[in-house]
Design a protein around this motif. Structure first.
Motif, PDB file in Angstrom:
ATOM      1  N   THR A 124       0.898  -1.412   0.008  1.00 17.92           N
ATOM      2  CA  THR A 124      -0.010  -0.077   0.020  1.00 17.92           C
ATOM      3  C   THR A 124       0.683   1.207   0.034  1.00 17.92           C
ATOM      4  N   GLY A 125       2.385   1.210   0.355  1.00 17.88           N
ATOM      5  CA  GLY A 125       3.011   2.249   0.531  1.00 17.88           C
ATOM      6  C   GLY A 125       2.754   3.089   1.730  1.00 17.88           C
ATOM      7  N   LEU A 126       1.847   2.522   2.618  1.00 20.28           N
ATOM      8  CA  LEU A 126       1.849   3.250   3.941  1.00 20.28           C
ATOM      9  C   LEU A 126       2.598   2.610   4.962  1.00 20.28           C
ATOM     10  N   ASP A 127       2.593   3.290   6.108  1.00 22.40           N
ATOM     11  CA  ASP A 127       3.567   3.124   7.278  1.00 22.40           C
ATOM     12  C   ASP A 127       3.055   1.926   8.206  1.00 22.40           C
ATOM     13  N   VAL A 128       1.994   1.624   8.290  1.00 20.70           N
ATOM     14  CA  VAL A 128       1.586   0.722   9.125  1.00 20.70           C
ATOM     15  C   VAL A 128       0.119   0.048   8.841  1.00 20.70           C
ATOM     16  N   SER A 129       0.104  -1.402   9.212  1.00 22.73           N
ATOM     17  CA  SER A 129      -1.020  -2.234   8.851  1.00 22.73           C
ATOM     18  C   SER A 129      -1.397  -2.818  10.123  1.00 22.73           C
ATOM     19  N   ASN A 130      -2.654  -2.944  10.522  1.00 22.21           N
ATOM     20  CA  ASN A 130      -3.033  -3.900  11.498  1.00 22.21           C
ATOM     21  C   ASN A 130      -2.980  -5.415  10.863  1.00 22.21           C
ATOM     22  N   SER A 131      -3.309  -6.429  11.842  1.00 21.27           N
ATOM     23  CA  SER A 131      -3.238  -7.989  11.212  1.00 21.27           C
ATOM     24  C   SER A 131      -4.292  -8.460  10.735  1.00 21.27           C
ATOM     25  N   SER A 132      -5.241  -7.369  10.088  1.00 27.57           N
ATOM     26  CA  SER A 132      -6.427  -7.906   9.349  1.00 27.57           C
ATOM     27  C   SER A 132      -7.876  -7.452   9.982  1.00 27.57           C
ATOM     28  N   LEU A 133      -8.782  -7.490   9.117  1.00 28.78           N
ATOM     29  CA  LEU A 133      -9.969  -7.188   9.735  1.00 28.78           C
ATOM     30  C   LEU A 133     -11.016  -8.344   8.916  1.00 28.78           C
ATOM     31  N   TYR A 134     -12.388  -7.925   9.373  1.00 29.72           N
ATOM     32  CA  TYR A 134     -13.363  -9.148   8.972  1.00 29.72           C
ATOM     33  C   TYR A 134     -13.659  -9.171   7.311  1.00 29.72           C
ATOM     34  N   ASP A 135     -13.719  -7.916   6.776  1.00 33.86           N
ATOM     35  CA  ASP A 135     -13.786  -7.860   5.108  1.00 33.86           C
ATOM     36  C   ASP A 135     -13.726  -6.536   4.717  1.00 33.86           C
ATOM     37  N   GLY A 136     -13.973  -6.069   3.460  1.00 26.75           N
ATOM     38  CA  GLY A 136     -13.645  -4.837   3.047  1.00 26.75           C
ATOM     39  C   GLY A 136     -14.628  -3.910   3.170  1.00 26.75           C
ATOM     40  N   GLY A 137     -15.999  -4.342   3.523  1.00 23.55           N
ATOM     41  CA  GLY A 137     -16.836  -3.386   4.212  1.00 23.55           C
ATOM     42  C   GLY A 137     -16.640  -3.072   5.456  1.00 23.55           C
ATOM     43  N   SER A 138     -16.373  -3.827   6.475  1.00 18.63           N
ATOM     44  CA  SER A 138     -16.007  -3.515   7.954  1.00 18.63           C
ATOM     45  C   SER A 138     -14.795  -2.683   7.848  1.00 18.63           C
ATOM     46  N   ALA A 139     -13.766  -3.041   7.008  1.00 21.66           N
ATOM     47  CA  ALA A 139     -12.515  -2.150   6.989  1.00 21.66           C
ATOM     48  C   ALA A 139     -12.893  -0.800   6.434  1.00 21.66           C
ATOM     49  N   THR A 140     -13.730  -0.602   5.733  1.00 23.57           N
ATOM     50  CA  THR A 140     -13.858   0.754   5.039  1.00 23.57           C
ATOM     51  C   THR A 140     -14.799   1.329   6.240  1.00 23.57           C
ATOM     52  N   ALA A 141     -15.659   1.074   6.915  1.00 23.53           N
ATOM     53  CA  ALA A 141     -16.416   1.335   8.090  1.00 23.53           C
ATOM     54  C   ALA A 141     -15.391   1.779   9.138  1.00 23.53           C
ATOM     55  N   GLU A 142     -14.326   0.901   9.607  1.00 25.83           N
ATOM     56  CA  GLU A 142     -13.620   1.238  10.682  1.00 25.83           C
ATOM     57  C   GLU A 142     -12.505   2.567  10.128  1.00 25.83           C
ATOM     58  N   ALA A 143     -12.217   2.505   8.786  1.00 23.87           N
ATOM     59  CA  ALA A 143     -11.500   3.692   8.579  1.00 23.87           C
ATOM     60  C   ALA A 143     -12.212   4.971   8.584  1.00 23.87           C
ATOM     61  N   VAL A 144     -13.286   4.930   8.444  1.00 23.63           N
ATOM     62  CA  VAL A 144     -14.309   6.331   8.542  1.00 23.63           C
ATOM     63  C   VAL A 144     -14.214   6.561  10.006  1.00 23.63           C
ATOM     64  N   LEU A 145     -14.388   5.587  11.059  1.00 26.02           N
ATOM     65  CA  LEU A 145     -14.526   5.802  12.403  1.00 26.02           C
ATOM     66  C   LEU A 145     -13.044   6.538  12.739  1.00 26.02           C
ATOM     67  N   VAL A 157     -18.932  12.847   6.020  1.00 26.90           N
ATOM     68  CA  VAL A 157     -18.198  12.213   5.381  1.00 26.90           C
ATOM     69  C   VAL A 157     -18.764  11.808   4.125  1.00 26.90           C
ATOM     70  N   VAL A 158     -17.850  12.124   3.105  1.00 27.25           N
ATOM     71  CA  VAL A 158     -18.349  12.422   1.727  1.00 27.25           C
ATOM     72  C   VAL A 158     -17.613  11.066   0.959  1.00 27.25           C
ATOM     73  N   MET A 159     -18.553  10.591   0.164  1.00 24.37           N
ATOM     74  CA  MET A 159     -18.133   9.151  -0.426  1.00 24.37           C
ATOM     75  C   MET A 159     -18.739   9.410  -1.782  1.00 24.37           C
ATOM     76  N   ALA A 160     -17.965   8.625  -2.725  1.00 26.11           N
ATOM     77  CA  ALA A 160     -18.318   8.475  -4.066  1.00 26.11           C
ATOM     78  C   ALA A 160     -19.380   7.535  -4.433  1.00 26.11           C
ATOM     79  N   GLU A 161     -20.320   7.729  -5.255  1.00 25.72           N
ATOM     80  CA  GLU A 161     -21.427   6.788  -5.434  1.00 25.72           C
ATOM     81  C   GLU A 161     -20.771   5.412  -6.283  1.00 25.72           C
ATOM     82  N   SER A 162     -19.425   5.813  -6.674  1.00 24.71           N
ATOM     83  CA  SER A 162     -18.782   4.457  -7.213  1.00 24.71           C
ATOM     84  C   SER A 162     -18.105   3.494  -6.343  1.00 24.71           C
TER      85      SER A 162
END
Length: 461
Positions: A124-145, A157-162
Motif C-alpha cells: 500500500t505504500g503506507l507506514d503501518v497495517s493491522n493484522s487484518s479485519l473481517y472484510d472490505g466493507g467493515s474495514a472501510t467503516a472502521e477507517a471512517v471511524l 463524510v463524503v463518499m463517491a457513488e462509485s
C-alpha cells in the motif's frame, strides 16, 4: 453426525429456572399470524449413508466458480490460487488456531501476522497495517471511524457513488447513531465529478472515501481528489483492489491517509461469499487509532527476536470508552494465505497477474462492444471490470440463460443502481482464456436471440 438434544426432564428444568410454564410461552411475543399452524413437512429419517448421498446431491446443484466459467466481480474474484497456499494454510498449527485470541498466542502465529503486516505496508505504500479485519466493507467503516475520531469532525463524510454499494451501506450503518452526515457524490459517467465532490467537502468533513479502481472497474482521478480532501483538512480513505497494485500507483503514493481493501483475491478462493479478509493500513500519525491487532517485533531477555501484540487499543485491554472500536479479533488464517500468496508471486508476479487481467478484460470488453446487442456504458479507463449494457434490457434473463450453459456472465446492476437496470458488471481475471471469452460472447448473443424469440411468442407474433 453427532448432536446433543434435550430430554423432557432437561426442558422442564430449564423452564423452571427461567420462570416459564412452557416452550410456547417463550414465543408469545410472536404474532399468531406469523406462526406456523401445521406440522412441519419433514421427510422420514435417513441413515448415515443415505443422508450423505442426499446432501451431496443437494450440494451438486450449486453452481460455483469451480464448475463454471466465472466472469463475476464486484468484490469477490476468481483468481488463481497456487497449491502452496492451500498446503501451508492447511497446516494444523495455523488451521486449528483460526482466530488466535489472546496476547499469549503462539510465536509462529504472531510472526505470520507480523509478516502479513509488513507485506501490506509494502503493497500500500503506507507506514503501518493491522493484522487484518473481517472484510472490505467493515474495514472501510472502521477507517471512517478512525477519520472521524482523528479529525474530531463529526459533521460529514463524503463518499463517491462509485464506492462498492455494500461498503457504503456498511458505513451508513456504522454511523447511523453517531450524528454524522454521509454525503454521496454521484458518478453518472462512471467516475466521480471532481467539481461536484469539491463542492461537498468543507471544514466539517472528516474524510473523503474513494474506490480506485472503483466498483464499475473504472480508474478515478485519485490524486486530485486526495488533494481536495487534504486542502479541506480532511483525511483521504482509499479503497483499492490488491491485484491492481501490480500496475497502478499505491494508495500511499497517490495521497491516501488510510487504505482499505477486500483481500480475498490474495490466495483465497471464492466460497459462496466468504469467509474473506479485510485489509487496513494507514500513516504513522494514525497508528493509535488503528482498530484490531498490531503485532510488533522485539527481542526477548536472551536477545532473540520475538513477536508480541502491541498498540492494543481494543476494549479488552483499555477502558471501554477509550477503545477505538469493538473489533477484537482478525482473519488470521486468511491473512496467512495472503502472506503466502504475496510471498510466492512477488512484485514481478503481481505485475504479471495485473497485466493479464487488464489485457484480457480489454479484449472481452471490445468483443462485446462490437456486437449489435451490447455496448460499453462508460468511457473511463478500466482495470479488470467494466459495465456493459444490453440494448434490449434483458440483463437478468441473459445472466440466467448463461448460467444454464455454465457461464457466470456478470452481475446485474439494477438492484444497486436503478439507472443501470439494463447493465451488468463483467470481470475478467488472469484465469480466463480467449476461448472462454469468445464462448461467453456467443452464449450471450444466443441468449439474447432466445429472449427476443420468447417475447415474440408471448406477443402472439
Amino acid at each position: 453426525m453427532p448432536y446433543l438434544y434435550n430430554t423432557p426432564e432437561d426442558q422442564a428444568e430449564m423452564l423452571s429456572a427461567i420462570g416459564a410454564e412452557s416452550i410456547d410461552e417463550l414465543f408469545k411475543s410472536i404474532p399468531d399470524e406469523l406462526r406456523l399452524n401445521r406440522p412441519l413437512d419433514i421427510p422420514r429419517a435417513l441413515g448415515e449413508l443415505d443422508l450423505e448421498q442426499h446432501l451431496r446431491e443437494l450440494a451438486g446443484r450449486n453452481l460455483h466458480a469451480s464448475n463454471a466459467v466465472s466472469f463475476l466481480g464486484g468484490g469477490s474474484y476468481d483468481h488463481f490460487v497456487p497449491a502452496a497456499v492451500d498446503t501451508i494454510g492447511s497446516r494444523s498449527e495455523f488451521y486449528t488456531s483460526y482466530t488466535p485470541y489472546q496476547a499469549e498466542v503462539a510465536q509462529g502465529n504472531l510472526q505470520a501476522m507480523f509478516e502479513y503486516q509488513s507485506l501490506i505496508t509494502r503493497l500500500t505504500g503506507l507506514d503501518v497495517s493491522n493484522s487484518s479485519l473481517y472484510d472490505g466493507g467493515s474495514a472501510t467503516a472502521e477507517a471512517v471511524l478512525m477519520a472521524v475520531d482523528s479529525t474530531r469532525r463529526s459533521g460529514r463524510v463524503v463518499m463517491a457513488e462509485s464506492v462498492h454499494p455494500e461498503y457504503r451501506q456498511t458505513v451508513t450503518t456504522y454511523l447511523a447513531n453517531l450524528g454524522v452526515e454521509v454525503v454521496t457524490v454521484g458518478t453518472p459517467e462512471g467516475t466521480v465529478d471532481v467539481a461536484e465532490l469539491t463542492a461537498e467537502v468543507n471544514d466539517q468533513t472528516a474524510c473523503v472515501v474513494l474506490e480506485h479502481p472503483n466498483f464499475f472497474g473504472a480508474l478515478e482521478d485519485a490524486e486530485t481528489i486526495a488533494q481536495v480532501a487534504h486542502d479541506a483538512g480532511a483525511l483521504m480513505i482509499g479503497v483499492f483492489d490488491p491485484i491492481s497494485l501490480g500496475l497502478l500507483k499505491r494508495p500511499g503514493d497517490w495521497g491516501a491517509d488510510i487504505a482499505v481493501a477486500e483481500g480475498q483475491s490474495l490466495g483465497t478462493p471464492i466460497s459462496y461469499g466468504g469467509p474473506v479478509l479485510g485489509i487496513l493500513a494507514c500513516t504513522d500519525k494514525l497508528i493509535r487509532r488503528l482498530p484490531g491487532r498490531v503485532v510488533g517485533e522485539t527481542t526477548d531477555r536472551r536477545g532473540n527476536p520475538c513477536y508480541t501484540l502491541t498498540m492494543q487499543t481494543r476494549e479488552q485491554h483499555i477502558r471501554r470508552e477509550k477503545s477505538t472500536s469493538n473489533v477484537c479479533t482478525n482473519q488470521a488464517l486468511f491473512a496467512l494465505r495472503a502472506t503466502v500468496y504475496l510471498s510466492l508471486v512477488g512484485p514481478g508476479g503481481l505485475r504479471d497477474v495485473a497485466n493479464l487481467c487488464l489485457q484480457k478484460s480489454r479484449y472481452l470488453a471490445d468483443q462485446l462492444d462490437s456486437t449489435s446487442r451490447f455496448e460499453l456504458v462508460f468511457n473511463a479507463p478500466t482495470f479488470k471490470e467494466f459495465v456493459v449494457r444490453d440494448k434490449e434490457g434483458a440483463v437478468e434473463a441473459l445472466v440466467a440463460d448463461a448460467a444454464k450453459e455454465g457461464y457466470l456472465a456478470g452481475i446485474p446492476l439494477g438492484g444497486w443502481y436503478p439507472n443501470l437496470a439494463d447493465c451488468m458488471l463483467v470481470c475478467v481475471t488472469e484465469k480466463r482464456t480467449k476461448a472462454q471469452m469468445d464462448a461467453l460472447v456467443e452464449v450471450l448473443q444466443t441468449g439474447a436471440a432466445k429472449a427476443a424469440a420468447d417475447e415474440l411468442i408471448q406477443a402472439g407474433i
